[in-house]
Design an enzyme around this catalytic site. Structure first.
Site, PDB file in Angstrom:
ATOM      1  N   GLY A  50     -10.681  -7.009   6.338  1.00 35.15           N
ATOM      2  CA  GLY A  50     -12.069  -6.859   5.914  1.00 35.15           C
ATOM      3  C   GLY A  50     -12.052  -6.004   4.659  1.00 35.15           C
ATOM      4  O   GLY A  50     -11.235  -6.213   3.772  1.00 35.15           O
ATOM      5  N   GLU A  51     -12.900  -5.022   4.619  1.00 33.27           N
ATOM      6  CA  GLU A  51     -12.933  -4.100   3.483  1.00 33.27           C
ATOM      7  C   GLU A  51     -12.762  -2.699   4.062  1.00 33.27           C
ATOM      8  O   GLU A  51     -13.595  -2.251   4.859  1.00 33.27           O
ATOM      9  CB  GLU A  51     -14.272  -4.252   2.747  1.00 33.27           C
ATOM     10  CG  GLU A  51     -14.296  -3.665   1.369  1.00 33.27           C
ATOM     11  CD  GLU A  51     -13.246  -4.272   0.432  1.00 33.27           C
ATOM     12  OE1 GLU A  51     -13.010  -5.500   0.478  1.00 33.27           O
ATOM     13  OE2 GLU A  51     -12.651  -3.497  -0.341  1.00 33.27           O
ATOM     14  N   SER A  52     -11.668  -2.038   3.687  1.00 35.61           N
ATOM     15  CA  SER A  52     -11.349  -0.772   4.356  1.00 35.61           C
ATOM     16  C   SER A  52     -12.442   0.271   4.170  1.00 35.61           C
ATOM     17  O   SER A  52     -12.718   1.060   5.080  1.00 35.61           O
ATOM     18  CB  SER A  52      -9.997  -0.237   3.876  1.00 35.61           C
ATOM     19  OG  SER A  52      -9.922  -0.214   2.471  1.00 35.61           O
ATOM     20  N   CYS A  82      -3.950  -6.080   7.067  1.00 36.01           N
ATOM     21  CA  CYS A  82      -4.611  -5.988   5.765  1.00 36.01           C
ATOM     22  C   CYS A  82      -5.454  -4.707   5.691  1.00 36.01           C
ATOM     23  O   CYS A  82      -4.894  -3.616   5.682  1.00 36.01           O
ATOM     24  CB  CYS A  82      -5.400  -7.260   5.498  1.00 36.01           C
ATOM     25  SG  CYS A  82      -5.665  -7.523   3.735  1.00 36.01           S
ATOM     26  N   ARG A 109      -3.938  -0.532  -2.445  1.00 38.73           N
ATOM     27  CA  ARG A 109      -4.952  -1.563  -2.198  1.00 38.73           C
ATOM     28  C   ARG A 109      -4.943  -2.619  -3.301  1.00 38.73           C
ATOM     29  O   ARG A 109      -4.621  -2.321  -4.447  1.00 38.73           O
ATOM     30  CB  ARG A 109      -6.350  -0.934  -2.156  1.00 38.73           C
ATOM     31  CG  ARG A 109      -6.551   0.038  -1.016  1.00 38.73           C
ATOM     32  CD  ARG A 109      -7.952   0.608  -1.047  1.00 38.73           C
ATOM     33  NE  ARG A 109      -8.962  -0.417  -0.838  1.00 38.73           N
ATOM     34  CZ  ARG A 109     -10.233  -0.287  -1.194  1.00 38.73           C
ATOM     35  NH1 ARG A 109     -10.648   0.803  -1.820  1.00 38.73           N
ATOM     36  NH2 ARG A 109     -11.087  -1.252  -0.957  1.00 38.73           N
ATOM     37  N   ILE A 138      -4.972 -12.129   1.461  1.00 37.49           N
ATOM     38  CA  ILE A 138      -6.296 -12.144   0.832  1.00 37.49           C
ATOM     39  C   ILE A 138      -6.572 -10.753   0.268  1.00 37.49           C
ATOM     40  O   ILE A 138      -6.757  -9.802   1.022  1.00 37.49           O
ATOM     41  CB  ILE A 138      -7.401 -12.523   1.849  1.00 37.49           C
ATOM     42  CG1 ILE A 138      -7.098 -13.878   2.503  1.00 37.49           C
ATOM     43  CG2 ILE A 138      -8.772 -12.549   1.167  1.00 37.49           C
ATOM     44  CD1 ILE A 138      -7.961 -14.201   3.716  1.00 37.49           C
ATOM     45  N   ARG A 139      -6.554 -10.637  -1.026  1.00 38.38           N
ATOM     46  CA  ARG A 139      -6.763  -9.330  -1.686  1.00 38.38           C
ATOM     47  C   ARG A 139      -5.963  -8.243  -0.959  1.00 38.38           C
ATOM     48  O   ARG A 139      -6.465  -7.202  -0.564  1.00 38.38           O
ATOM     49  CB  ARG A 139      -8.253  -8.966  -1.765  1.00 38.38           C
ATOM     50  CG  ARG A 139      -9.056 -10.010  -2.537  1.00 38.38           C
ATOM     51  CD  ARG A 139     -10.492  -9.582  -2.772  1.00 38.38           C
ATOM     52  NE  ARG A 139     -10.551  -8.395  -3.604  1.00 38.38           N
ATOM     53  CZ  ARG A 139     -11.232  -7.283  -3.282  1.00 38.38           C
ATOM     54  NH1 ARG A 139     -11.893  -7.198  -2.137  1.00 38.38           N
ATOM     55  NH2 ARG A 139     -11.246  -6.266  -4.096  1.00 38.38           N
ATOM     56  N   HIS A 174      -2.739 -11.695   7.030  1.00 43.11           N
ATOM     57  CA  HIS A 174      -3.666 -12.024   8.130  1.00 43.11           C
ATOM     58  C   HIS A 174      -2.999 -12.929   9.170  1.00 43.11           C
ATOM     59  O   HIS A 174      -3.199 -14.142   9.140  1.00 43.11           O
ATOM     60  CB  HIS A 174      -4.896 -12.744   7.562  1.00 43.11           C
ATOM     61  CG  HIS A 174      -5.817 -11.853   6.813  1.00 43.11           C
ATOM     62  ND1 HIS A 174      -6.943 -11.301   7.381  1.00 43.11           N
ATOM     63  CD2 HIS A 174      -5.777 -11.398   5.538  1.00 43.11           C
ATOM     64  CE1 HIS A 174      -7.567 -10.549   6.489  1.00 43.11           C
ATOM     65  NE2 HIS A 174      -6.871 -10.596   5.361  1.00 43.11           N
ATOM     66  N   GLU A 176      -3.806 -13.509  12.087  1.00 47.67           N
ATOM     67  CA  GLU A 176      -4.790 -14.162  12.969  1.00 47.67           C
ATOM     68  C   GLU A 176      -5.307 -15.477  12.391  1.00 47.67           C
ATOM     69  O   GLU A 176      -5.994 -16.227  13.075  1.00 47.67           O
ATOM     70  CB  GLU A 176      -5.961 -13.201  13.243  1.00 47.67           C
ATOM     71  CG  GLU A 176      -6.982 -13.033  12.115  1.00 47.67           C
ATOM     72  CD  GLU A 176      -6.486 -12.181  10.941  1.00 47.67           C
ATOM     73  OE1 GLU A 176      -5.315 -11.755  10.941  1.00 47.67           O
ATOM     74  OE2 GLU A 176      -7.286 -11.969  10.004  1.00 47.67           O
TER      75      GLU A 176
HETATM   76  N1  GLN Z   1      -9.000  -5.514  -0.252  1.00 48.79           N
HETATM   77  C1  GLN Z   1      -9.355  -5.008   1.040  1.00 48.79           C
HETATM   78  C2  GLN Z   1      -9.307  -3.478   1.058  1.00 48.79           C
HETATM   79  O1  GLN Z   1      -8.737  -2.891   0.204  1.00 48.79           O
HETATM   80  C3  GLN Z   1      -8.450  -5.572   2.108  1.00 48.79           C
HETATM   81  C4  GLN Z   1      -8.598  -7.069   2.140  1.00 48.79           C
HETATM   82  C5  GLN Z   1      -8.389  -7.705   3.468  1.00 48.79           C
HETATM   83  O2  GLN Z   1      -8.431  -7.065   4.524  1.00 48.79           O
HETATM   84  N2  GLN Z   1      -8.237  -9.006   3.442  1.00 48.79           N
HETATM   85  O3  GLN Z   1      -9.855  -2.890   1.923  1.00 48.79           O
END
Ligand code: GLN
Length: 198
Positions: A50-52, A82, A109, A138-139, A174, A176
């Site tokens: 997700g987004e930390s 992630c 990150r 993903i990112r 990921h 999952e």
């Molecule tokens: N870019 C997100 C972060 O820095 C992590 C991305 C992800 O969990 N797919 O939090």
């Protein structure tokens, strides 16, 4: 290991249902965790992507930061994927302070840059039977350093993307999002040593 260990999946953001389904396929009982009291009898906790920074706000809001830390000290195992790995790291490059600070790794990150913002690759994972593991990034962060007691399990272009200790598994990608449950199974094995509060 109990026949089906109960594995919590932090349910504040990210691929919660995908992780829960993978836990069930791997032989565990999945429980969504949104409040501290839901952590009491889990043998392990998965922290999804997700987004930390968003995760962190929700962890603070629900008072989960200290609850997760306490349960980890009691013997609960943790699996961060992630953003979840970022939450577990003792050092986060690109964030002012670490979050849970439970696993002695340094992460950077969004480390793959714009060219490789999202990609899929096959990883050779140390000690994982059954051939290469398909991994969706993903990112993604990279793991720049691992501390004592933490083993590197896989790299991409020389950068660490998967590591483990006795009670922790951290993945930059990921697991999952594929049908391959080998990492969830490996995590379930770690919970065998977790002292589950009853
Ligand atoms: N870019 C997100 C972060 O820095 C992590 C991305 C992800 O969990 N797919 O939090």
């Amino acid at each position: 290991m109990s026949a089906r260990p109960t594995i919590g999946v932090l349910g504040v953001q990210g691929d919660v249902s995908e992780h829960m389904a993978a836990v069930e396929r791997a032989g565990g009982t999945a429980r969504k965790v949104k409040r501290p009291d839901e952590l009491t009898d889990v043998a392990g906790l998965i922290l999804p992507g997700g987004e930390s920074t968003t995760h962190r706000r929700l962890l603070d809001y629900e008072d989960l930061l200290s609850a997760i830390t306490d349960r980890y000290r009691d013997g609960m195992a943790v699996f961060g994927t992630c953003a979840g790995a970022i939450l577990l790291a003792t050092e986060v490059l690109g964030a002012p302070t670490p979050h849970l600070s439970l696993v002695d790794i340094t992460v950077r990150r969004n480390a793959f840059g714009r060219q490789r913002e999202s990609f899929v690759t096959d990883l050779d994972v140390a000690g994982l039977d059954g051939g290469p593991l398909r991994a969706v990034f993903i990112r993604a962060p990279i793991i720049e350093r691992v501390g004592p007691g933490i083993d590197v399990l896989a790299t991409v272009d020389g950068e660490i993307v998967l590591a483990e200790s006795d009670r922790a598994l951290v993945a930059a990608f990921h697991p999952e999002l594929t049908a391959d449950d080998r990492l969830h199974k490996r995590f379930l094995e770690k919970t065998a040593t977790a002292e589950v509060a009853r």
